[in-house]
Design a protein around this motif. Structure first.
Motif, PDB file in Angstrom:
ATOM      1  N   TYR A   1       0.861  -1.181   0.000  1.00 32.24           N
ATOM      2  CA  TYR A   1       0.000   0.000   0.000  1.00 32.24           C
ATOM      3  C   TYR A   1       0.889   1.218   0.000  1.00 32.24           C
ATOM      4  O   TYR A   1       1.762   1.352   0.848  1.00 32.24           O
ATOM      5  CB  TYR A   1      -0.922   0.002   1.218  1.00 32.24           C
ATOM      6  N   HIS A   2       0.673   2.100  -0.940  1.00 33.07           N
ATOM      7  CA  HIS A   2       1.455   3.326  -1.022  1.00 33.07           C
ATOM      8  C   HIS A   2       0.551   4.498  -0.688  1.00 33.07           C
ATOM      9  O   HIS A   2      -0.425   4.755  -1.386  1.00 33.07           O
ATOM     10  CB  HIS A   2       2.051   3.498  -2.416  1.00 33.07           C
ATOM     11  N   ALA A   3       0.856   5.200   0.388  1.00 32.00           N
ATOM     12  CA  ALA A   3       0.052   6.331   0.823  1.00 32.00           C
ATOM     13  C   ALA A   3       0.249   7.491  -0.130  1.00 32.00           C
ATOM     14  O   ALA A   3       1.350   7.732  -0.628  1.00 32.00           O
ATOM     15  CB  ALA A   3       0.443   6.742   2.231  1.00 32.00           C
ATOM     16  N   THR A   4      -0.823   8.211  -0.372  1.00 34.07           N
ATOM     17  CA  THR A   4      -0.756   9.385  -1.236  1.00 34.07           C
ATOM     18  C   THR A   4      -1.310  10.579  -0.485  1.00 34.07           C
ATOM     19  O   THR A   4      -2.058  10.431   0.487  1.00 34.07           O
ATOM     20  CB  THR A   4      -1.584   9.172  -2.522  1.00 34.07           C
ATOM     21  N   THR A   5      -0.941  11.743  -0.954  1.00 34.61           N
ATOM     22  CA  THR A   5      -1.472  12.962  -0.357  1.00 34.61           C
ATOM     23  C   THR A   5      -2.982  13.026  -0.538  1.00 34.61           C
ATOM     24  O   THR A   5      -3.701  13.435   0.371  1.00 34.61           O
ATOM     25  CB  THR A   5      -0.810  14.199  -1.009  1.00 34.61           C
TER      26      THR A   5
ATOM     27  N   GLY B 132      -9.115  11.294   3.760  1.00 41.94           N
ATOM     28  CA  GLY B 132      -9.344  10.841   5.130  1.00 41.94           C
ATOM     29  C   GLY B 132      -9.591  11.990   6.079  1.00 41.94           C
ATOM     30  O   GLY B 132     -10.457  11.921   6.950  1.00 41.94           O
TER      31      GLY B 132
ATOM     32  N   HIS C 228      -3.848   2.528   7.050  1.00 45.04           N
ATOM     33  CA  HIS C 228      -3.646   1.767   5.819  1.00 45.04           C
ATOM     34  C   HIS C 228      -3.920   0.280   6.012  1.00 45.04           C
ATOM     35  O   HIS C 228      -3.188  -0.567   5.529  1.00 45.04           O
ATOM     36  CB  HIS C 228      -2.230   1.970   5.267  1.00 45.04           C
TER      37      HIS C 228
ATOM     38  N   GLY D  53      -5.040  10.534  -0.591  1.00 42.74           N
ATOM     39  CA  GLY D  53      -5.643   9.646   0.399  1.00 42.74           C
ATOM     40  C   GLY D  53      -5.717  10.283   1.775  1.00 42.74           C
ATOM     41  O   GLY D  53      -6.720  10.172   2.476  1.00 42.74           O
ATOM     42  N   TYR D  54      -4.628  10.970   2.171  1.00 38.33           N
ATOM     43  CA  TYR D  54      -4.628  11.639   3.472  1.00 38.33           C
ATOM     44  C   TYR D  54      -5.633  12.783   3.512  1.00 38.33           C
ATOM     45  O   TYR D  54      -6.332  12.974   4.512  1.00 38.33           O
ATOM     46  CB  TYR D  54      -3.236  12.170   3.809  1.00 38.33           C
TER      47      TYR D  54
ATOM     48  N   TYR E 295      -7.687   5.077   5.868  1.00 42.59           N
ATOM     49  CA  TYR E 295      -6.921   6.182   5.292  1.00 42.59           C
ATOM     50  C   TYR E 295      -5.650   6.526   6.062  1.00 42.59           C
ATOM     51  O   TYR E 295      -4.694   7.025   5.468  1.00 42.59           O
ATOM     52  CB  TYR E 295      -7.795   7.433   5.168  1.00 42.59           C
ATOM     53  N   PHE E 296      -5.607   6.299   7.363  1.00 38.22           N
ATOM     54  CA  PHE E 296      -4.432   6.698   8.137  1.00 38.22           C
ATOM     55  C   PHE E 296      -3.598   5.506   8.597  1.00 38.22           C
ATOM     56  O   PHE E 296      -2.371   5.586   8.641  1.00 38.22           O
ATOM     57  CB  PHE E 296      -4.846   7.552   9.339  1.00 38.22           C
TER      58      PHE E 296
END
Length: 131
Positions: free
Chosen positions: A25-29, A35, A82, A31-32, A79-80
């Motif tokens: 899982y790659h977090a993205t801006t 959330g 993951h 996504g943040y 979202y936070f």
């Protein structure tokens, strides 16, 4: 390793392979931000419900607030934190389910014990008058 193998994958460190079966899982801006916006909305609505006295029954208000709290927990987990069924081969989700089951059993048991202690241990009105 042979020179032939090195030429097939130049620049790769062969000790640093990841399991291809696990989806990373790659977090993205985006996504943040999504959330965060959902968290703000899921906080503002219950605040408005309580402060605006939208429901006359306090039980209904409490259930609505608890419902929004449960949805907000899911938003935070996705979202936070993951968490999903693909990360770590599903073990993260399995441990979450186990934790939720234990917490529900503990809370239900505690409420059951407190209810029965209150019902069976508190003096009744006729007991108070005879004292």
């Amino acid at each position: 390793m042979s020179a032939h193998t090195e030429n097939l994958h130049p620049g790769h460190d062969h000790h640093d392979h990841h399991d291809d079966g696990e989806a990373a899982y790659h977090a993205t801006t985006r996504g943040y931000v999504t959330g965060f916006i959902l968290s703000v909305i899921l906080t503002a609505i219950p605040f408005w419900v309580v402060m605006g006295k939208v429901f006359s029954d306090s039980t209904t208000t409490a259930l609505v607030v608890l419902g929004f709290a449960a949805v907000q927990i899911v938003v935070h987990m996705i979202y936070f934190l993951h968490m999903n069924t693909r990360v770590e081969g599903g073990w993260t989700m399995l441990s979450l389910i186990f934790t939720v089951v234990i917490v529900v059993i503990t809370l239900a048991g505690s409420l059951w014990v407190m209810y029965h202690l209150n019902t069976n241990m508190m003096p009744m009105m006729h007991d108070m008058q005879s004292m």
